[in-house]
Design a protein around this motif. Structure first.
Motif, PDB file in Angstrom:
ATOM      1  N   GLY A 239      -1.647  22.646 -14.215  1.00  0.00           N
ATOM      2  CA  GLY A 239      -1.447  21.195 -14.142  1.00  0.00           C
ATOM      3  C   GLY A 239      -1.612  20.635 -12.754  1.00  0.00           C
ATOM      4  O   GLY A 239      -0.739  19.931 -12.254  1.00  0.00           O
ATOM      5  N   CYS A 240      -2.765  20.914 -12.120  1.00  0.00           N
ATOM      6  CA  CYS A 240      -2.993  20.465 -10.733  1.00  0.00           C
ATOM      7  C   CYS A 240      -3.192  18.952 -10.660  1.00  0.00           C
ATOM      8  O   CYS A 240      -2.945  18.331  -9.639  1.00  0.00           O
ATOM      9  CB  CYS A 240      -4.208  21.174 -10.157  1.00  0.00           C
ATOM     10  SG  CYS A 240      -5.772  20.688 -10.947  1.00  0.00           S
ATOM     11  N   GLY A 241      -3.659  18.364 -11.767  1.00  0.00           N
ATOM     12  CA  GLY A 241      -3.816  16.908 -11.786  1.00  0.00           C
ATOM     13  C   GLY A 241      -5.179  16.398 -11.352  1.00  0.00           C
ATOM     14  O   GLY A 241      -5.484  15.228 -11.496  1.00  0.00           O
ATOM     15  N   HIS A 242      -6.023  17.284 -10.782  1.00  0.00           N
ATOM     16  CA  HIS A 242      -7.323  16.758 -10.331  1.00  0.00           C
ATOM     17  C   HIS A 242      -8.545  17.571 -10.763  1.00  0.00           C
ATOM     18  O   HIS A 242      -9.663  17.191 -10.467  1.00  0.00           O
ATOM     19  CB  HIS A 242      -7.322  16.572  -8.811  1.00  0.00           C
ATOM     20  CG  HIS A 242      -6.827  17.770  -8.067  1.00  0.00           C
ATOM     21  ND1 HIS A 242      -7.554  18.907  -7.945  1.00  0.00           N
ATOM     22  CD2 HIS A 242      -5.638  17.994  -7.444  1.00  0.00           C
ATOM     23  CE1 HIS A 242      -6.853  19.800  -7.267  1.00  0.00           C
ATOM     24  NE2 HIS A 242      -5.685  19.280  -6.958  1.00  0.00           N
ATOM     25  N   CYS A 243      -8.346  18.695 -11.462  1.00  0.00           N
ATOM     26  CA  CYS A 243      -9.523  19.460 -11.892  1.00  0.00           C
ATOM     27  C   CYS A 243     -10.136  18.820 -13.147  1.00  0.00           C
ATOM     28  O   CYS A 243      -9.588  17.880 -13.707  1.00  0.00           O
ATOM     29  CB  CYS A 243      -9.143  20.912 -12.180  1.00  0.00           C
ATOM     30  SG  CYS A 243      -8.146  21.114 -13.667  1.00  0.00           S
TER      31      CYS A 243
ATOM     32  N   CYS B  58      -4.785  23.402 -17.972  1.00  0.00           N
ATOM     33  CA  CYS B  58      -5.325  23.538 -16.614  1.00  0.00           C
ATOM     34  C   CYS B  58      -5.145  24.981 -16.136  1.00  0.00           C
ATOM     35  O   CYS B  58      -4.084  25.554 -16.299  1.00  0.00           O
ATOM     36  CB  CYS B  58      -4.587  22.580 -15.683  1.00  0.00           C
ATOM     37  SG  CYS B  58      -4.829  22.924 -13.926  1.00  0.00           S
TER      38      CYS B  58
ATOM     39  N   CYS C  18      -7.753  18.925 -16.276  1.00  0.00           N
ATOM     40  CA  CYS C  18      -6.691  17.912 -16.206  1.00  0.00           C
ATOM     41  C   CYS C  18      -7.275  16.531 -16.512  1.00  0.00           C
ATOM     42  O   CYS C  18      -6.720  15.759 -17.287  1.00  0.00           O
ATOM     43  CB  CYS C  18      -6.044  17.888 -14.821  1.00  0.00           C
ATOM     44  SG  CYS C  18      -4.926  19.269 -14.539  1.00  0.00           S
TER      45      CYS C  18
HETATM   46 ZN   LIG Z   1      -5.890  20.945 -13.271  1.00  0.00          ZN
END
Ligand SMILES: [Zn+2]
Length: 390
Positions: free
Chosen positions: A67-71, A63, A74
């Motif tokens: 590691g943002c978790g929503h892009c 990412c 990810c």
């Molecule tokens: Zn991300």
């Protein structure tokens, strides 16, 4: 970072991985990135989330925001479709040297998105000795942008030469309280449901969340755990086996459908297909149809794997049930995983001896081994049911 949020009760591991991900980001930006390591070994007992931790780390590496978790990046990591992430999961009992050599070749390629090439090797302990030797060479001299993430129950499961070249991240099984707390605070689950789910999932956060939030998952658990009391005759054993195999198939179908839909939509987007429906193949730009076919093949083999995993998870649920029975027979003061079924547990505890309960647990474990060795599921499960009958 958001991708590490689900690693409940793994503060130490998360701290190590976050620092490493930051160092990796520095390398990508042309810095030195002190503390970045090219070979990792994730260890911990079943349910501790070895693969989850490795996957979260992979997302943090791939990412652009660490590691943002929503892009998109990810998301692709979590559904298993990221072009720079290779999932390796030995299908049979061992992973051959030929497969390993092919893998090493793929691992050596440059990352398509300019960051890293990540190989996530689940059950790395299943590599044969010659495969492990081939792997060792690749780990000793990794290409500058390749990262190996190996998973195994314990460090001792790998050759010392491999182990000594990896940074070890040890995961522990999180406490029921910690899992319940996360469900209650992050997913707004009522406290009593959160506690039930955390206990029943025995520290496995993903499973606990599914139990807390998904009525279908709860229903399937009840179906599985209703089996022991239904085994009154041979006919009942056969039909219980059918039910168990079917329940696992349903669970797998539900999991597969959600994944497939996402991936197919993503691939369409990638190949510039805006509309949905029948026009897909025609509408895709050149190469799209081939990619779609490839995706479908991948999805098919994944479906097979998920089906096997679901059945295995159901068997582990049965093990937890009989383990509770055993605890009651011994009068042990431990937390019961299936506290909500106390009545059933009590009945079975009174109707059998601890030796019989142990023999039943053995029968389930044997069934798991046979399934891993590709025995026909219906046959293996039937044999198990007959041994579970008193
Ligand atoms: Zn991300």
């Amino acid at each position: 970072m958001a991708v590490f949020d689900d690693l409940v009760g793994q503060d130490q591991a998360v701290a190590v991985l976050s620092r490493a991900a930051a160092a990796a980001g520095e390398v990508v930006r042309g810095g030195r990135g002190a503390g970045m390591t090219h070979a990792w070994l994730f260890t911990g007992p079943p349910g501790s989330g070895r693969e989850d931790a490795a996957r979260a780390f992979a997302a943090a590496l791939l990412c652009p925001d660490g590691g943002c978790g929503h892009c998109d990046q990810c998301h692709q990591v979590f559904v298993g479709s990221h072009p720079d992430l290779e999932f390796v999961r030995p299908q049979g009992l061992s992973y051959s040297v030929k497969q390993t050599r092919e893998l090493i070749l793929r691992a050596a390629g440059a990352p398509t998105q300019g960051r890293w090439r990540v190989i996530l090797f689940e059950d790395a302990d299943r590599a044969t000795e010659s495969a492990a030797n081939a792997l060792l060479k690749a780990i000793e001299e990794p290409p500058p942008r390749t990262v190996w993430l190996l998973c195994a129950p314990a460090p001792d499961d790998l050759m010392i030469t491999i182990r000594s070249r990896c940074r070890v991240v040890n995961l522990t099984t999180p406490a029921t309280e910690a899992v319940a707390h996360v469900l209650a605070t992050r997913d707004s689950v009522p406290p009593d449901v959160a506690r039930f789910a955390a206990k029943a999932a025995q520290g496995h956060i993903g499973r606990a969340r599914a139990l807390a939030l998904d009525e279908g998952v709860r229903r399937r658990r009840e179906a599985v755990l209703g089996i022991p009391r239904s085994l009154t005759g041979v006919g009942e054993c056969i039909s219980a086996a059918e039910r168990l195999v079917k329940t696992a198939e349903e669970e797998a179908a539900a999991a597969t459908a959600a994944l497939n839909e996402n991936e197919t939509a993503e691939l369409r987007k990638l190949y510039g297909e805006g509309s949905t429906g029948k026009g897909l193949n025609r509408g895709l730009v050149r190469g799209g149809a081939g990619a779609l076919k490839e995706l479908e093949d991948r999805q098919k083999s994944r479906a097979t794997r998920i089906k096997r995993d679901s059945l295995d998870a159901a068997l582990l649920e049965l093990v937890s049930f009989y383990r509770d029975v055993l605890a009651m027979q011994f009068g042990a003061r431990v937390e019961l995983a299936n506290d909500d079924l106390r009545f059933d547990l009590d009945q079975l505890a009174k109707a059998a001896t601890p030796e019989e309960t142990l023999r039943r647990i053995d029968a389930i474990m044997q069934c798991r081994e046979r399934l891993a060795a590709n025995v026909n599921p219906q046959m293996a499960v039937e044999a198990m049911m007959l041994s579970l009958r008193s």
